[in-house]
Design an enzyme around this catalytic site. Structure first.
Site, PDB file in Angstrom:
ATOM      1  N   GLN A  50      -9.819 -35.561  15.382  1.00 14.25           N
ATOM      2  CA  GLN A  50     -10.106 -34.573  14.335  1.00 14.25           C
ATOM      3  C   GLN A  50     -11.533 -34.686  13.825  1.00 14.25           C
ATOM      4  O   GLN A  50     -12.022 -33.802  13.128  1.00 14.25           O
ATOM      5  CB  GLN A  50      -9.144 -34.740  13.151  1.00 14.25           C
ATOM      6  CG  GLN A  50      -7.717 -34.326  13.484  1.00 14.25           C
ATOM      7  CD  GLN A  50      -6.813 -34.496  12.277  1.00 14.25           C
ATOM      8  OE1 GLN A  50      -6.330 -35.574  12.023  1.00 14.25           O
ATOM      9  NE2 GLN A  50      -6.592 -33.419  11.537  1.00 14.25           N
ATOM     10  N   LEU A  94      -5.127 -31.540   8.206  1.00 12.64           N
ATOM     11  CA  LEU A  94      -6.490 -31.364   7.702  1.00 12.64           C
ATOM     12  C   LEU A  94      -7.316 -30.440   8.608  1.00 12.64           C
ATOM     13  O   LEU A  94      -8.332 -29.911   8.178  1.00 12.64           O
ATOM     14  CB  LEU A  94      -7.181 -32.725   7.543  1.00 12.64           C
ATOM     15  CG  LEU A  94      -6.567 -33.636   6.461  1.00 12.64           C
ATOM     16  CD1 LEU A  94      -7.271 -34.986   6.445  1.00 12.64           C
ATOM     17  CD2 LEU A  94      -6.621 -32.983   5.080  1.00 12.64           C
ATOM     18  N   GLU A 136       0.320 -37.389  13.847  1.00 12.30           N
ATOM     19  CA  GLU A 136      -0.984 -37.956  14.230  1.00 12.30           C
ATOM     20  C   GLU A 136      -0.990 -38.353  15.710  1.00 12.30           C
ATOM     21  O   GLU A 136      -2.007 -38.197  16.394  1.00 12.30           O
ATOM     22  CB  GLU A 136      -1.343 -39.162  13.352  1.00 12.30           C
ATOM     23  CG  GLU A 136      -1.449 -38.864  11.859  1.00 12.30           C
ATOM     24  CD  GLU A 136      -2.332 -37.682  11.523  1.00 12.30           C
ATOM     25  OE1 GLU A 136      -3.298 -37.420  12.260  1.00 12.30           O
ATOM     26  OE2 GLU A 136      -2.036 -36.998  10.524  1.00 12.30           O
ATOM     27  N   HIS A 139      -2.003 -35.571  17.906  1.00 10.83           N
ATOM     28  CA  HIS A 139      -3.455 -35.321  17.964  1.00 10.83           C
ATOM     29  C   HIS A 139      -4.098 -36.089  19.114  1.00 10.83           C
ATOM     30  O   HIS A 139      -5.070 -35.623  19.715  1.00 10.83           O
ATOM     31  CB  HIS A 139      -4.133 -35.750  16.655  1.00 10.83           C
ATOM     32  CG  HIS A 139      -4.070 -34.719  15.562  1.00 10.83           C
ATOM     33  ND1 HIS A 139      -4.685 -33.489  15.657  1.00 10.83           N
ATOM     34  CD2 HIS A 139      -3.482 -34.739  14.348  1.00 10.83           C
ATOM     35  CE1 HIS A 139      -4.472 -32.806  14.535  1.00 10.83           C
ATOM     36  NE2 HIS A 139      -3.740 -33.534  13.725  1.00 10.83           N
TER      37      HIS A 139
HETATM   38 NI    NI Z   1      -3.114 -33.010  11.807  1.00 14.53          NI
END
Ligand code: NI
Length: 171
Positions: A50, A94, A136, A139
């Site tokens: 991210q 986020l 997570e 990701h």
């Molecule tokens: Ni996320």
């Protein structure tokens, strides 16, 4: 140092992270920056991709949005080795600011990972911690919350996020 978070549909969010091999000062600095970035956002989890960093590393602190002492956990080269049950949770990310979506997940997971010093550990987690670990971990495989939605909902969210990115770029 707070680092900028990539927003969907940034293509770098689709890069699967590479295994972490060096547990050195540079890694520890990255973890510190990730924690600072996550707390400032604020969020309960953040994965290295991210921030445009292709590493299999994420951090979680599910106490960070409550009135409890912080409980920062670091997961490096993680692997979910068992799942049990099903649950639906209203998730945010986020990389999708302002978006909340109901996502189906396992109710309980067992995860195997290394800590910031390269020491292996295993953890069984349910509730919010279990959800955030699954989110997570996705990701690190270039997988995003949008991939869990129905085709129609996915299209709508893709359009909304693309419009937002275009507006940001025009500024
Ligand atoms: Ni996320």
């Amino acid at each position: 140092m707070i680092r900028p978070i990539l927003f969907y549909p940034d293509k770098r969010l689709r890069d699967p992270g590479k295994e972490v091999e060096e547990f050195d000062a540079e890694l520890h600095q990255l973890i510190e920056d990730m924690a600072e970035t996550m707390y400032a956002a604020p969020g309960v989890g953040l994965a290295a991709p991210q921030l445009g960093i292709s590493k299999r590393l994420f951090i979680v602190d599910v106490a960070s949005d409550e009135d409890e002492p912080s409980d920062l956990r670091v997961f490096i080269n993680p692997e979910i080795i068992a799942t049990e049950g099903e649950m639906t949770f209203n998730e945010g990310c986020l990389s999708f600011p302002g978006v909340r979506e109901d996502i189906d997940r396992a109710e309980r997971v067992t995860v195997k990972a290394l800590d910031q010093d390269g020491q292996p550990f295993e953890l069984e987690a349910d509730g919010l911690l279990g959800i955030v670990i699954q989110h997570e971990n996705d990701h690190l495989n270039g997988e995003l919350m949008i991939d869990h939605l129905s085709v129609l909902r996915r299209r709508m969210l893709h359009r909304a996020m693309s419009k937002r990115a275009a507006a940001d770029a025009a500024q």
